[in-house]
Design a protein around this motif. Sequence first.
Motif, PDB file in Angstrom:
ATOM      1  N   LEU A   1       0.727  -1.051  -0.010  1.00 33.21           N
ATOM      2  CA  LEU A   1      -0.046   0.064   0.053  1.00 33.21           C
ATOM      3  C   LEU A   1       0.783   1.268  -0.116  1.00 33.21           C
ATOM      4  O   LEU A   1       0.557   2.216  -0.865  1.00 33.21           O
ATOM      5  CB  LEU A   1      -0.950   0.093   1.264  1.00 33.21           C
ATOM      6  CG  LEU A   1      -2.373  -0.756   0.961  1.00 33.21           C
ATOM      7  CD1 LEU A   1      -3.197  -0.464   2.256  1.00 33.21           C
ATOM      8  CD2 LEU A   1      -2.977   0.473  -0.008  1.00 33.21           C
ATOM      9  N   LEU A   2       1.781   1.395   0.839  1.00 36.63           N
ATOM     10  CA  LEU A   2       2.564   2.675   0.867  1.00 36.63           C
ATOM     11  C   LEU A   2       3.574   2.665  -0.403  1.00 36.63           C
ATOM     12  O   LEU A   2       3.599   3.793  -0.694  1.00 36.63           O
ATOM     13  CB  LEU A   2       3.591   2.258   2.153  1.00 36.63           C
ATOM     14  CG  LEU A   2       2.918   2.443   3.669  1.00 36.63           C
ATOM     15  CD1 LEU A   2       4.134   2.368   4.763  1.00 36.63           C
ATOM     16  CD2 LEU A   2       2.294   3.857   3.846  1.00 36.63           C
TER      17      LEU A   2
ATOM     18  N   SER B   1       1.386   3.975  -3.019  1.00 38.73           N
ATOM     19  CA  SER B   1       0.717   5.202  -2.687  1.00 38.73           C
ATOM     20  C   SER B   1       2.092   6.265  -2.933  1.00 38.73           C
ATOM     21  O   SER B   1       1.793   7.414  -3.615  1.00 38.73           O
ATOM     22  CB  SER B   1       0.487   5.314  -1.378  1.00 38.73           C
ATOM     23  OG  SER B   1      -0.511   4.669  -0.749  1.00 38.73           O
TER      24      SER B   1
ATOM     25  N   PHE C   1       2.369   6.749  -6.751  1.00 38.91           N
ATOM     26  CA  PHE C   1       1.450   7.599  -7.250  1.00 38.91           C
ATOM     27  C   PHE C   1       1.501   9.083  -7.074  1.00 38.91           C
ATOM     28  O   PHE C   1       1.333   9.938  -7.765  1.00 38.91           O
ATOM     29  CB  PHE C   1      -0.051   7.289  -6.734  1.00 38.91           C
ATOM     30  CG  PHE C   1      -0.447   5.987  -7.587  1.00 38.91           C
ATOM     31  CD1 PHE C   1       0.285   5.129  -8.361  1.00 38.91           C
ATOM     32  CD2 PHE C   1      -2.095   5.782  -7.602  1.00 38.91           C
ATOM     33  CE1 PHE C   1      -0.378   3.962  -9.120  1.00 38.91           C
ATOM     34  CE2 PHE C   1      -2.486   4.821  -8.172  1.00 38.91           C
ATOM     35  CZ  PHE C   1      -1.654   3.849  -9.129  1.00 38.91           C
ATOM     36  N   ILE C   2       1.851   9.504  -5.567  1.00 42.52           N
ATOM     37  CA  ILE C   2       2.129  10.790  -5.202  1.00 42.52           C
ATOM     38  C   ILE C   2       3.274  11.239  -5.887  1.00 42.52           C
ATOM     39  O   ILE C   2       3.387  12.533  -6.394  1.00 42.52           O
ATOM     40  CB  ILE C   2       2.404  10.715  -3.724  1.00 42.52           C
ATOM     41  CG1 ILE C   2       1.106  10.335  -2.872  1.00 42.52           C
ATOM     42  CG2 ILE C   2       2.850  12.207  -3.267  1.00 42.52           C
ATOM     43  CD1 ILE C   2       1.303  10.297  -1.391  1.00 42.52           C
TER      44      ILE C   2
ATOM     45  N   THR D   1      -8.504   3.301  -7.096  1.00 49.55           N
ATOM     46  CA  THR D   1      -7.700   3.377  -5.716  1.00 49.55           C
ATOM     47  C   THR D   1      -8.514   3.286  -4.488  1.00 49.55           C
ATOM     48  O   THR D   1      -8.307   2.858  -3.674  1.00 49.55           O
ATOM     49  CB  THR D   1      -6.686   4.453  -5.648  1.00 49.55           C
ATOM     50  OG1 THR D   1      -7.385   5.936  -5.974  1.00 49.55           O
ATOM     51  CG2 THR D   1      -5.527   4.516  -6.628  1.00 49.55           C
TER      52      THR D   1
ATOM     53  N   ALA E   1      -8.292   0.556  -1.850  1.00 47.06           N
ATOM     54  CA  ALA E   1      -7.896   0.772  -0.538  1.00 47.06           C
ATOM     55  C   ALA E   1      -9.018   0.248   0.596  1.00 47.06           C
ATOM     56  O   ALA E   1      -8.713  -0.422   1.397  1.00 47.06           O
ATOM     57  CB  ALA E   1      -7.673   2.313  -0.137  1.00 47.06           C
TER      58      ALA E   1
END
Lengths: 328, 88
Positions: A34-35, A38, A41-42, A271, A275
């Motif tokens: 997940l991290l 993320s 994506f960021i 997403t 999530a």
Amino acid sequence: MISFLHNLFVPHPHNNHRSKLLHNSSLLIAVFSLLSVSLIFITIHRSHPNVLGVSYSISADDLLKITNSDRQQNGLPPLSLNNELTSAAQGKAANMFQNDYWAHFAPDGTSPWDFIKGAGYNYSYAGENLAKGFTSSSDIVQAWMNSPSHRENMLSNKYKDVGFAIQEGNLLGEDTVLVVEEFGAPVTPVIVDNNAAQVQAANVDPLAETPSAGSSANPTPSVKPRPTPIPAKVILGDANKLVVVTKKPSQSFFEKASINLKPEFDFSNQTRVLAIGILAVFAVALLLDFIVTEKKKIPRLVGHNLDHIMLISFAIIILILQAKGGIL
Amino acid sequence: MKNKFFRHHPYYVLEALYLVIGFCAIFIFSYSATLQLMVLILVLICYVGLGFLHHRIHHDLKPKIVLEYVLISLLVLGAFLLINSTRL
């Protein structure tokens, strides 16, 4: 497959009486995945917002159509798009980006009415709705209609005109699309003698006693605003306030009245589902683990499942309800 | 199950309290993903801290339990970051 799922969700001797999904090793894999996704994506969104981002489709035409449709459903006459109010809305939006605030009143005290009167719109009634972070016109109008104070503005029979600004920029550290909606009803001019004009203008602007009010509310010598039977009232999205006008926005505020952004990839819906789905799977595993071990009275040295269930439920509710944008 | 719950209920009440406060704060700050993230991180710190305290009071605090609380917190944080990756 069934035994795999059984091992994953149900505590039994082969998984050391703890659902395999809840072992720290499984949790670690989920957290790492997940991290990582993320952060990727960021990073991509920050460096290439046109590649990975959110699609926006907001236009003044759509906002007006939907607003008027809602008004007609409630037996109210449609609002007309007004150039001065549009200018006022654009001035307000630009001022919000420039001074980095999210409020009806600027940090220096500049009010929405400053922009409305500064744009040349002499109002008897005025109001303002703000929205940011929404991706479509219908979502914005829906959010306003769901809020009692904003709904009051949308469905007020006092307003005749409306103006919209749709501007993109960075507000409070977040790239966003800001929408400002200014409502107004003009003061209807009638011909009277010069001496009466000063007196009647004071009736229209309730704060005429403020030193700056005299100059701003003073029309041409032969024209005065029609006396209103009740004092002028202005309504904000979430607060009522009466103010006077001191400033005029520049012509550069007349900008585009729509925003259509389409990045190459928009994964916002996927997403969200992913999530929330991952959290839901862990919540189910925790619940099954809790029920089975409590039923069989199996003593274990692990964290309290109820703690985890409460936290994950809290997160799921927030992520489901989390508005795509904010209104004010 | 009931006895266990009542033995721990002050702890659960406290947890529910800061979760509700956090929930309200996140909605109040709906206009800024950064502020929401800060509130969430605060809630997660409270969660790990309270979990640590609770297990310590009940004399069953072990490193793997602390790790479990941290991992569950990071799971929630990861889910939030993934959904808000285009707002941050």
